[in-house]
Design a protein around this motif. Sequence first.
Motif, PDB file in Angstrom:
ATOM      1  N   GLY A 173       0.782  -1.230   0.000  1.00  0.00           N
ATOM      2  CA  GLY A 173       0.000   0.000   0.000  1.00  0.00           C
ATOM      3  C   GLY A 173       0.814   1.280   0.000  1.00  0.00           C
ATOM      4  O   GLY A 173       0.280   2.357  -0.235  1.00  0.00           O
ATOM      5  N   ALA A 174       2.141   1.175   0.241  1.00  0.00           N
ATOM      6  CA  ALA A 174       2.996   2.362   0.196  1.00  0.00           C
ATOM      7  C   ALA A 174       3.327   2.752  -1.240  1.00  0.00           C
ATOM      8  O   ALA A 174       3.821   3.852  -1.494  1.00  0.00           O
ATOM      9  N   VAL A 175       3.050   1.854  -2.186  1.00  0.00           N
ATOM     10  CA  VAL A 175       3.323   2.089  -3.604  1.00  0.00           C
ATOM     11  C   VAL A 175       1.984   2.286  -4.306  1.00  0.00           C
ATOM     12  O   VAL A 175       1.006   1.618  -3.991  1.00  0.00           O
ATOM     13  N   GLY A 176       1.953   3.210  -5.259  1.00  0.00           N
ATOM     14  CA  GLY A 176       0.700   3.420  -5.960  1.00  0.00           C
ATOM     15  C   GLY A 176       0.880   4.132  -7.280  1.00  0.00           C
ATOM     16  O   GLY A 176       1.982   4.560  -7.631  1.00  0.00           O
ATOM     17  N   LEU A 177      -0.206   4.223  -7.990  1.00  0.00           N
ATOM     18  CA  LEU A 177      -0.232   4.911  -9.273  1.00  0.00           C
ATOM     19  C   LEU A 177      -0.472   6.394  -9.048  1.00  0.00           C
ATOM     20  O   LEU A 177      -1.186   6.785  -8.126  1.00  0.00           O
ATOM     21  N   ARG A 178       0.096   7.220  -9.920  1.00  0.00           N
ATOM     22  CA  ARG A 178      -0.155   8.656  -9.852  1.00  0.00           C
ATOM     23  C   ARG A 178      -1.536   8.922 -10.424  1.00  0.00           C
ATOM     24  O   ARG A 178      -1.844   8.544 -11.556  1.00  0.00           O
ATOM     25  N   ARG A 179      -2.378   9.566  -9.619  1.00  0.00           N
ATOM     26  CA  ARG A 179      -3.759   9.827 -10.008  1.00  0.00           C
ATOM     27  C   ARG A 179      -3.923  11.217 -10.613  1.00  0.00           C
ATOM     28  O   ARG A 179      -3.195  12.136 -10.258  1.00  0.00           O
ATOM     29  N   PHE A 180      -4.899  11.321 -11.476  1.00  0.00           N
ATOM     30  CA  PHE A 180      -5.331  12.597 -12.038  1.00  0.00           C
ATOM     31  C   PHE A 180      -6.841  12.676 -11.864  1.00  0.00           C
ATOM     32  O   PHE A 180      -7.508  11.668 -11.669  1.00  0.00           O
ATOM     33  N   THR A 181      -7.386  13.860 -11.993  1.00  0.00           N
ATOM     34  CA  THR A 181      -8.831  14.041 -11.926  1.00  0.00           C
ATOM     35  C   THR A 181      -9.387  14.011 -13.342  1.00  0.00           C
ATOM     36  O   THR A 181      -8.888  14.720 -14.225  1.00  0.00           O
ATOM     37  N   ALA A 182     -10.396  13.185 -13.539  1.00  0.00           N
ATOM     38  CA  ALA A 182     -11.108  13.138 -14.820  1.00  0.00           C
ATOM     39  C   ALA A 182     -12.509  13.698 -14.591  1.00  0.00           C
ATOM     40  O   ALA A 182     -13.126  13.434 -13.556  1.00  0.00           O
ATOM     41  N   VAL A 183     -12.977  14.477 -15.540  1.00  0.00           N
ATOM     42  CA  VAL A 183     -14.312  15.075 -15.442  1.00  0.00           C
ATOM     43  C   VAL A 183     -15.080  14.812 -16.727  1.00  0.00           C
ATOM     44  O   VAL A 183     -14.496  14.650 -17.797  1.00  0.00           O
ATOM     45  N   GLU A 184     -16.392  14.808 -16.572  1.00  0.00           N
ATOM     46  CA  GLU A 184     -17.277  14.621 -17.725  1.00  0.00           C
ATOM     47  C   GLU A 184     -18.160  15.846 -17.830  1.00  0.00           C
ATOM     48  O   GLU A 184     -18.815  16.240 -16.856  1.00  0.00           O
ATOM     49  N   ARG A 185     -18.155  16.458 -19.003  1.00  0.00           N
ATOM     50  CA  ARG A 185     -18.921  17.679 -19.211  1.00  0.00           C
ATOM     51  C   ARG A 185     -19.350  17.752 -20.673  1.00  0.00           C
ATOM     52  O   ARG A 185     -18.538  17.514 -21.576  1.00  0.00           O
ATOM     53  N   ASP A 186     -20.608  18.091 -20.894  1.00  0.00           N
ATOM     54  CA  ASP A 186     -21.129  18.266 -22.253  1.00  0.00           C
ATOM     55  C   ASP A 186     -20.847  17.052 -23.143  1.00  0.00           C
ATOM     56  O   ASP A 186     -20.443  17.177 -24.297  1.00  0.00           O
ATOM     57  N   ALA A 187     -21.023  15.848 -22.573  1.00  0.00           N
ATOM     58  CA  ALA A 187     -20.859  14.563 -23.293  1.00  0.00           C
ATOM     59  C   ALA A 187     -19.419  14.327 -23.732  1.00  0.00           C
ATOM     60  O   ALA A 187     -19.163  13.603 -24.689  1.00  0.00           O
ATOM     61  N   ASN A 188     -18.472  14.957 -23.033  1.00  0.00           N
ATOM     62  CA  ASN A 188     -17.039  14.751 -23.309  1.00  0.00           C
ATOM     63  C   ASN A 188     -16.323  14.422 -21.997  1.00  0.00           C
ATOM     64  O   ASN A 188     -16.760  14.830 -20.913  1.00  0.00           O
ATOM     65  N   VAL A 189     -15.197  13.735 -22.123  1.00  0.00           N
ATOM     66  CA  VAL A 189     -14.377  13.375 -20.965  1.00  0.00           C
ATOM     67  C   VAL A 189     -13.065  14.150 -21.072  1.00  0.00           C
ATOM     68  O   VAL A 189     -12.433  14.171 -22.132  1.00  0.00           O
ATOM     69  N   TYR A 190     -12.677  14.770 -19.968  1.00  0.00           N
ATOM     70  CA  TYR A 190     -11.435  15.541 -19.880  1.00  0.00           C
ATOM     71  C   TYR A 190     -10.628  15.060 -18.682  1.00  0.00           C
ATOM     72  O   TYR A 190     -11.201  14.565 -17.706  1.00  0.00           O
ATOM     73  N   VAL A 191      -9.332  15.234 -18.747  1.00  0.00           N
ATOM     74  CA  VAL A 191      -8.474  14.989 -17.602  1.00  0.00           C
ATOM     75  C   VAL A 191      -7.813  16.304 -17.236  1.00  0.00           C
ATOM     76  O   VAL A 191      -7.410  17.074 -18.118  1.00  0.00           O
ATOM     77  N   ILE A 192      -7.733  16.574 -15.940  1.00  0.00           N
ATOM     78  CA  ILE A 192      -7.092  17.801 -15.459  1.00  0.00           C
ATOM     79  C   ILE A 192      -5.631  17.491 -15.148  1.00  0.00           C
ATOM     80  O   ILE A 192      -5.343  16.569 -14.384  1.00  0.00           O
ATOM     81  N   VAL A 193      -4.750  18.262 -15.771  1.00  0.00           N
ATOM     82  CA  VAL A 193      -3.310  18.015 -15.571  1.00  0.00           C
ATOM     83  C   VAL A 193      -2.646  19.181 -14.875  1.00  0.00           C
ATOM     84  O   VAL A 193      -3.138  20.266 -14.834  1.00  0.00           O
TER      85      VAL A 193
END
Length: 121
Positions: free
Chosen positions: A101-121
């Motif tokens: 559990g001390a190791v993990g993947l780097r997360r990003f925020t993904a959002v859905e708006r106006d029938a599209n998917v975006y990732v916040i970087v």
Amino acid sequence: MPEVFVTTSDQLPEGGRATVRAGKHEIGVIRAKGKLHAFLNLCPHQGGPVCAGLMIHKVEEIIAEDHTYQGMRFNEDVLHIVCPWHGWEFDIETGKCAGDGAVGLRRFTAVERDANVYVIV
């Protein structure tokens, strides 16, 4: 924070995934358990494309009250993504490695708006 277009919502059904380049990073976006999950597509073990891996429910050992082994079962509440290179497993909700559990993947925020998917970087 800048947003990067990933795909249209209809191209990312439940269990679906897509990857996008954001500068020098490749980010994988997965729709699982009704949510969007976004991770750097880089396994911390040896750099494999983790977001391309198999998704499988957590495997648990069944131990009786007398401490005898009774077999194994899938925990339908916990979903893992498995790196295709060496089998490292990560909890899709947290990004944490199932084995450490001390190791993990780097997360990003993904959002859905106006029938599209975006990732916040």
